[in-house]
Design a protein around this motif. Sequence first.
Motif, PDB file in Angstrom:
ATOM      1  N   MET A  38      39.570  32.279  31.477  1.00 42.45           N
ATOM      2  CA  MET A  38      38.465  31.948  30.487  1.00 42.45           C
ATOM      3  C   MET A  38      37.371  32.972  30.552  1.00 42.45           C
ATOM      4  N   PHE A  39      37.125  33.142  32.148  1.00 49.22           N
ATOM      5  CA  PHE A  39      35.905  34.509  32.306  1.00 49.22           C
ATOM      6  C   PHE A  39      36.373  35.800  31.711  1.00 49.22           C
ATOM      7  N   ALA A  40      37.707  36.040  32.097  1.00 48.79           N
ATOM      8  CA  ALA A  40      37.986  37.404  31.526  1.00 48.79           C
ATOM      9  C   ALA A  40      37.977  37.487  29.892  1.00 48.79           C
ATOM     10  N   GLU A  41      38.303  36.517  29.541  1.00 50.15           N
ATOM     11  CA  GLU A  41      38.318  36.359  27.859  1.00 50.15           C
ATOM     12  C   GLU A  41      36.530  36.757  27.529  1.00 50.15           C
ATOM     13  N   GLU A  42      35.729  36.075  28.297  1.00 51.88           N
ATOM     14  CA  GLU A  42      34.208  36.329  27.980  1.00 51.88           C
ATOM     15  C   GLU A  42      33.873  37.528  28.210  1.00 51.88           C
ATOM     16  N   LEU A  43      34.435  38.057  29.413  1.00 52.93           N
ATOM     17  CA  LEU A  43      33.924  39.490  29.848  1.00 52.93           C
ATOM     18  C   LEU A  43      34.358  40.433  28.947  1.00 52.93           C
ATOM     19  N   LEU A  44      35.511  40.331  28.310  1.00 56.34           N
ATOM     20  CA  LEU A  44      35.981  41.448  27.285  1.00 56.34           C
ATOM     21  C   LEU A  44      35.165  41.337  25.845  1.00 56.34           C
ATOM     22  N   LYS A  45      34.368  40.274  25.769  1.00 60.07           N
ATOM     23  CA  LYS A  45      33.454  40.530  24.648  1.00 60.07           C
ATOM     24  C   LYS A  45      32.440  41.333  24.974  1.00 60.07           C
ATOM     25  N   MET A  46      32.038  41.689  26.351  1.00 60.15           N
ATOM     26  CA  MET A  46      30.782  42.426  26.628  1.00 60.15           C
ATOM     27  C   MET A  46      30.992  44.070  26.344  1.00 60.15           C
TER      28      MET A  46
ATOM     29  N   TYR B 218      35.514  47.823  24.170  1.00 57.77           N
ATOM     30  CA  TYR B 218      36.018  48.992  23.227  1.00 57.77           C
ATOM     31  C   TYR B 218      37.165  49.367  24.278  1.00 57.77           C
ATOM     32  N   MET B 219      37.565  48.653  25.269  1.00 57.63           N
ATOM     33  CA  MET B 219      39.049  48.943  25.752  1.00 57.63           C
ATOM     34  C   MET B 219      40.191  48.970  24.797  1.00 57.63           C
TER      35      MET B 219
ATOM     36  N   GLU C 240      43.663  47.813  23.206  1.00 56.11           N
ATOM     37  CA  GLU C 240      44.138  46.295  23.124  1.00 56.11           C
ATOM     38  C   GLU C 240      45.266  46.201  24.143  1.00 56.11           C
ATOM     39  N   GLU C 241      45.760  47.326  24.485  1.00 60.71           N
ATOM     40  CA  GLU C 241      46.807  47.202  25.355  1.00 60.71           C
ATOM     41  C   GLU C 241      46.255  46.966  26.997  1.00 60.71           C
ATOM     42  N   TYR C 242      45.152  47.396  26.969  1.00 66.28           N
ATOM     43  CA  TYR C 242      44.396  47.285  28.562  1.00 66.28           C
ATOM     44  C   TYR C 242      44.079  45.793  28.596  1.00 66.28           C
ATOM     45  N   LYS C 243      43.377  45.308  27.501  1.00 66.36           N
ATOM     46  CA  LYS C 243      43.002  43.962  27.397  1.00 66.36           C
ATOM     47  C   LYS C 243      44.183  42.894  27.768  1.00 66.36           C
ATOM     48  N   ASP C 244      45.269  43.459  27.385  1.00 67.55           N
ATOM     49  CA  ASP C 244      46.699  42.528  27.380  1.00 67.55           C
ATOM     50  C   ASP C 244      46.914  42.587  28.887  1.00 67.55           C
ATOM     51  N   TYR C 245      46.690  43.777  29.558  1.00 63.87           N
ATOM     52  CA  TYR C 245      46.914  43.812  30.952  1.00 63.87           C
ATOM     53  C   TYR C 245      45.783  42.953  31.739  1.00 63.87           C
ATOM     54  N   VAL C 246      44.602  42.944  31.251  1.00 65.52           N
ATOM     55  CA  VAL C 246      43.461  42.091  31.943  1.00 65.52           C
ATOM     56  C   VAL C 246      44.051  40.756  31.936  1.00 65.52           C
ATOM     57  N   ILE C 247      44.357  39.907  30.889  1.00 61.45           N
ATOM     58  CA  ILE C 247      44.917  38.708  30.716  1.00 61.45           C
ATOM     59  C   ILE C 247      46.006  38.218  31.241  1.00 61.45           C
ATOM     60  N   CYS C 248      47.143  39.280  31.493  1.00 59.30           N
ATOM     61  CA  CYS C 248      48.366  39.024  32.187  1.00 59.30           C
ATOM     62  C   CYS C 248      48.171  39.242  33.762  1.00 59.30           C
ATOM     63  N   ALA C 249      47.377  39.901  34.005  1.00 62.60           N
ATOM     64  CA  ALA C 249      47.004  40.006  35.727  1.00 62.60           C
ATOM     65  C   ALA C 249      46.218  39.007  35.979  1.00 62.60           C
ATOM     66  N   CYS C 250      45.218  38.515  35.201  1.00 63.25           N
ATOM     67  CA  CYS C 250      44.693  36.996  35.380  1.00 63.25           C
ATOM     68  C   CYS C 250      45.492  36.190  35.549  1.00 63.25           C
ATOM     69  N   ILE C 251      46.520  35.913  34.784  1.00 58.97           N
ATOM     70  CA  ILE C 251      47.236  34.888  34.794  1.00 58.97           C
ATOM     71  C   ILE C 251      48.315  34.722  36.057  1.00 58.97           C
ATOM     72  N   ILE C 252      48.854  36.161  36.668  1.00 59.99           N
ATOM     73  CA  ILE C 252      49.801  36.244  37.626  1.00 59.99           C
ATOM     74  C   ILE C 252      49.049  36.299  38.826  1.00 59.99           C
ATOM     75  N   HIS C 253      47.854  36.560  39.064  1.00 64.05           N
ATOM     76  CA  HIS C 253      47.179  37.323  40.127  1.00 64.05           C
ATOM     77  C   HIS C 253      47.459  36.380  41.344  1.00 64.05           C
ATOM     78  N   ASP C 254      47.597  35.100  41.334  1.00 65.73           N
ATOM     79  CA  ASP C 254      47.772  34.271  42.498  1.00 65.73           C
ATOM     80  C   ASP C 254      49.203  33.464  42.650  1.00 65.73           C
ATOM     81  N   THR C 255      50.125  34.182  42.136  1.00 68.12           N
ATOM     82  CA  THR C 255      51.232  33.233  41.856  1.00 68.12           C
ATOM     83  C   THR C 255      52.079  33.639  43.119  1.00 68.12           C
ATOM     84  N   CYS C 256      51.701  34.535  44.226  1.00 68.14           N
ATOM     85  CA  CYS C 256      52.409  34.396  45.392  1.00 68.14           C
ATOM     86  C   CYS C 256      51.272  34.171  46.429  1.00 68.14           C
ATOM     87  N   LYS C 257      50.419  33.236  46.257  1.00 65.54           N
ATOM     88  CA  LYS C 257      49.347  33.236  47.228  1.00 65.54           C
ATOM     89  C   LYS C 257      49.828  32.725  48.647  1.00 65.54           C
TER      90      LYS C 257
END
Length: 207
Positions: free
Chosen positions: A66-74, A79-80, A82-99
């Motif tokens: 949610m926060f990443a989605e808002e930051l991407l509007k700034m 102007y990143m 779209e491929e990089y924006k996808d990486y942002v969302i994907c990274a946010c989803i998986i970042h803690d999957t091996c906590k």
Amino acid sequence: MMKSKHFERELSLIKDPVLRDMTREYLDTWVPEYFWKIGASSSGKYHPIFSQGNGGLVRHTKAVVMFAEELLKMSSYAYMREEYKDYVICACIIHDTCKYGSEAEMDKTAYAEHAPNAANLFDMFCREVWVRPASELLLGAVRSHMGQWSTDKEDRPFTQIDRCVHMADYMASRSFIDIPNLVQEYEMVELDGLGDDLPFVFGGEEE
């Protein structure tokens, strides 16, 4: 029911259908079982109330997106590519999957390396299941999401993608934040039968 049901909205933000499907399959088949039940923090000191208790880590992850989605509007990120924006969302989803390690059972000693562990597990999944490596830009964002608290100085935010993911994670973990609808959404999915076969596990190193 597939575990990725928890992240239907977040997955829909990934425009590339291949990366979206890869992320969904990773959630459904490779993410350790404990991820779906534990709280984001055992002590509660460094995460808000909505990310504590049963399913707290899932809710924390949704908040990071949610926060990443808002930051991407700034303008800093809008102007990143779209491929990089996808990486942002994907990274946010998986970042803690091996906590607490990449196995089904939690390993509290693995917390210090949870960022590189998540990046490595996702890359291994992509290579073994999809026969293609994950983007290094995406993996770098996962490795560096701890920012200044990364145990390895090499794993500090460097790219725009890294900085966006780190900032989203940082803001989502502030203890004063309250996002009540995340609890409601999680409970609605749980009532639909998701995770009934998963053991409840709560705890971990204090973060």
